[in-house]
Design an enzyme around this catalytic site. Structure first.
Site, PDB file in Angstrom:
ATOM      1  N   GLU A 179       4.550 -15.689   3.221  1.00  0.00           N
ATOM      2  CA  GLU A 179       5.796 -15.494   3.960  1.00  0.00           C
ATOM      3  C   GLU A 179       5.905 -14.021   4.279  1.00  0.00           C
ATOM      4  O   GLU A 179       5.564 -13.186   3.437  1.00  0.00           O
ATOM      5  CB  GLU A 179       7.004 -15.847   3.075  1.00  0.00           C
TER       6      GLU A 179
ATOM      7  N   TYR B  67      -1.912  -9.605   9.150  1.00  0.00           N
ATOM      8  CA  TYR B  67      -2.260 -10.995   8.845  1.00  0.00           C
ATOM      9  C   TYR B  67      -2.840 -11.697  10.076  1.00  0.00           C
ATOM     10  O   TYR B  67      -3.823 -12.442   9.971  1.00  0.00           O
ATOM     11  CB  TYR B  67      -1.026 -11.749   8.334  1.00  0.00           C
TER      12      TYR B  67
ATOM     13  N   ARG C  12      -5.546   2.993   6.412  1.00  0.00           N
ATOM     14  CA  ARG C  12      -6.934   3.349   6.087  1.00  0.00           C
ATOM     15  C   ARG C  12      -7.753   2.113   5.760  1.00  0.00           C
ATOM     16  O   ARG C  12      -8.839   2.218   5.187  1.00  0.00           O
ATOM     17  CB  ARG C  12      -6.975   4.272   4.869  1.00  0.00           C
TER      18      ARG C  12
ATOM     19  N   VAL D 189       0.878  -1.177   0.000  1.00  0.00           N
ATOM     20  CA  VAL D 189       0.000   0.000   0.000  1.00  0.00           C
ATOM     21  C   VAL D 189       0.910   1.220   0.000  1.00  0.00           C
ATOM     22  O   VAL D 189       1.909   1.266   0.750  1.00  0.00           O
ATOM     23  CB  VAL D 189      -0.936  -0.011   1.238  1.00  0.00           C
TER      24      VAL D 189
ATOM     25  N   ASN E  70       8.729  -7.380  10.107  1.00  0.00           N
ATOM     26  CA  ASN E  70       7.653  -6.576   9.505  1.00  0.00           C
ATOM     27  C   ASN E  70       6.413  -6.613  10.407  1.00  0.00           C
ATOM     28  O   ASN E  70       5.443  -7.321  10.157  1.00  0.00           O
ATOM     29  CB  ASN E  70       7.328  -7.106   8.100  1.00  0.00           C
TER      30      ASN E  70
ATOM     31  N   GLY F 280      -5.008  -2.363   3.061  1.00  0.00           N
ATOM     32  CA  GLY F 280      -4.315  -3.655   3.141  1.00  0.00           C
ATOM     33  C   GLY F 280      -5.292  -4.754   3.531  1.00  0.00           C
ATOM     34  O   GLY F 280      -5.348  -5.816   2.900  1.00  0.00           O
TER      35      GLY F 280
HETATM   36  C1  LIG Z   1       1.512  -4.047   5.533  1.00  0.00           C
HETATM   37  C2  LIG Z   1       0.686  -3.038   4.715  1.00  0.00           C
HETATM   38  C3  LIG Z   1       0.296  -3.688   3.394  1.00  0.00           C
HETATM   39  C4  LIG Z   1      -0.569  -2.684   5.512  1.00  0.00           C
HETATM   40  O1  LIG Z   1      -1.406  -1.895   4.693  1.00  0.00           O
HETATM   41  P1  LIG Z   1      -2.421  -0.824   5.312  1.00  0.00           P
HETATM   42  O2  LIG Z   1      -3.375  -0.446   4.249  1.00  0.00           O
HETATM   43  O3  LIG Z   1      -1.681   0.262   5.993  1.00  0.00           O
HETATM   44  O4  LIG Z   1      -3.145  -1.710   6.434  1.00  0.00           O
HETATM   45  P2  LIG Z   1      -4.599  -1.495   7.062  1.00  0.00           P
HETATM   46  O5  LIG Z   1      -4.890  -0.031   7.196  1.00  0.00           O
HETATM   47  O6  LIG Z   1      -5.574  -2.353   6.345  1.00  0.00           O
HETATM   48  O7  LIG Z   1      -4.340  -2.069   8.523  1.00  0.00           O
HETATM   49  C5  LIG Z   1      -4.969  -3.253   8.977  1.00  0.00           C
HETATM   50  C6  LIG Z   1      -4.344  -3.673  10.302  1.00  0.00           C
HETATM   51  O8  LIG Z   1      -2.973  -4.033  10.131  1.00  0.00           O
HETATM   52  C7  LIG Z   1      -2.219  -3.643  11.280  1.00  0.00           C
HETATM   53  N1  LIG Z   1      -1.268  -2.597  10.897  1.00  0.00           N
HETATM   54  C8  LIG Z   1      -1.165  -1.976   9.701  1.00  0.00           C
HETATM   55  N2  LIG Z   1      -0.140  -1.099   9.733  1.00  0.00           N
HETATM   56  C9  LIG Z   1       0.412  -1.174  10.952  1.00  0.00           C
HETATM   57  C10 LIG Z   1       1.512  -0.546  11.576  1.00  0.00           C
HETATM   58  N3  LIG Z   1       2.251   0.384  10.937  1.00  0.00           N
HETATM   59  N4  LIG Z   1       1.823  -0.887  12.849  1.00  0.00           N
HETATM   60  C11 LIG Z   1       1.100  -1.799  13.510  1.00  0.00           C
HETATM   61  N5  LIG Z   1       0.019  -2.446  12.969  1.00  0.00           N
HETATM   62  C12 LIG Z   1      -0.308  -2.142  11.703  1.00  0.00           C
HETATM   63  C13 LIG Z   1      -3.229  -3.101  12.282  1.00  0.00           C
HETATM   64  O9  LIG Z   1      -3.698  -4.206  13.029  1.00  0.00           O
HETATM   65  C14 LIG Z   1      -4.304  -2.571  11.347  1.00  0.00           C
HETATM   66  O10 LIG Z   1      -5.561  -2.460  11.958  1.00  0.00           O
HETATM   67  P3  LIG Z   1      -5.958  -1.073  12.708  1.00  0.00           P
HETATM   68  O11 LIG Z   1      -5.613   0.053  11.762  1.00  0.00           O
HETATM   69  O12 LIG Z   1      -7.422  -1.241  12.941  1.00  0.00           O
HETATM   70  O13 LIG Z   1      -5.117  -1.049  13.954  1.00  0.00           O
HETATM   71  C15 LIG Z   1       1.486  -1.723   4.476  1.00  0.00           C
HETATM   72  O14 LIG Z   1       2.012  -1.271   5.715  1.00  0.00           O
HETATM   73  C16 LIG Z   1       2.618  -1.879   3.487  1.00  0.00           C
HETATM   74  O15 LIG Z   1       2.430  -1.720   2.284  1.00  0.00           O
HETATM   75  N6  LIG Z   1       3.824  -2.179   3.992  1.00  0.00           N
HETATM   76  C17 LIG Z   1       4.995  -2.372   3.130  1.00  0.00           C
HETATM   77  C18 LIG Z   1       4.863  -3.621   2.276  1.00  0.00           C
HETATM   78  C19 LIG Z   1       4.627  -4.864   3.089  1.00  0.00           C
HETATM   79  O16 LIG Z   1       5.066  -4.996   4.236  1.00  0.00           O
HETATM   80  N7  LIG Z   1       3.901  -5.800   2.480  1.00  0.00           N
HETATM   81  C20 LIG Z   1       3.605  -7.085   3.087  1.00  0.00           C
HETATM   82  C21 LIG Z   1       4.708  -8.033   2.775  1.00  0.00           C
HETATM   83  S1  LIG Z   1       4.386  -9.642   3.456  1.00  0.00           S
END
Ligand SMILES: CC(C)(COP(=O)(O)OP(=O)(O)OC[C@H]1O[C@@H](n2cnc3c(N)ncnc32)[C@H](O)[C@@H]1OP(=O)(O)O)[C@@H](O)C(=O)NCCC(=O)NCCS
Length: 138
Positions: free
Chosen positions: A98, A110, A73, A66, A103, A76
């Site tokens: 994986e 997940y 928001r 994302v 992370n 993810g």
């Molecule tokens: C991991 C990633 C995809 C999450 O996307 P996102 O749209 O921000 O996630 P969401 O808003 O749907 O968050 C869902 C839940 O994930 C967890 N979460 C997401 N970001 C988090 C953070 N920075 N710290 C702690 N928990 C987090 C929380 O439980 C969150 O729920 P909440 O907001 O109600 O507390 C995003 O941080 C990203 O792109 N990271 C880099 C790439 C990556 O790590 N990809 C996965 C490889 S396996």
């Protein structure tokens, strides 16, 4: 995801991981019959993407990102839940992925969606960081 989306998707990927897929990697997946590639659109921009592979009766989440401007928001979670719903409707009984041990954001995402840790690949990423293997019944 369409071929026209690949440059924008790859730019999100480059902001998201230390070992990003190239644009060509995404093009290969768009031609791969076993792959499902989706994007999340927000205000007319590509805000995130997910690539999953169907392997027999399992679905493997291969790549997820994302854009930093759109994190926390719910995108993810939406991308993963839609991929799980599609996998279930196509007959998958389990999902696998994986994730880097360090992370925390992805692992929390997940876990909150019912994935559980089932194993570890030592030094899987760049010969340094362990991969945590996670599974979910769907
Ligand atoms: C991991 C990633 C995809 C999450 O996307 P996102 O749209 O921000 O996630 P969401 O808003 O749907 O968050 C869902 C839940 O994930 C967890 N979460 C997401 N970001 C988090 C953070 N920075 N710290 C702690 N928990 C987090 C929380 O439980 C969150 O729920 P909440 O907001 O109600 O507390 C995003 O941080 C990203 O792109 N990271 C880099 C790439 C990556 O790590 N990809 C996965 C490889 S396996």
């Amino acid at each position: 995801m369409a071929f026209a989306d690949v440059a924008e998707v790859a730019s999100i990927e480059a902001l998201s991981t230390a070992s990003p897929w190239s644009e060509d990697s995404f093009r290969i997946e768009l031609r791969n019959a076993a792959a499902r590639c989706r994007v999340a659109l927000c205000d007319g921009r590509i805000a995130g993407f997910l690539v999953a592979w169907r392997v027999l009766d399992e679905t493997q989440v291969a790549e997820l990102g994302v854009h930093p401007d759109f994190r926390r928001r719910g995108l993810g979670r939406l991308l993963v839940s839609e991929a799980m719903e599609e996998a279930r409707s196509r007959g998958s009984s389990a999902a696998r992925l994986e994730v880097r041990e360090g992370n925390a954001a992805a692992r929390r995402l997940y876990e909150s969606m019912g994935f559980v840790s089932v194993g570890r690949r030592p030094k899987y990423y760049e010969g340094r960081e362990d991969a945590i293997l996670m599974d979910k019944k769907i």
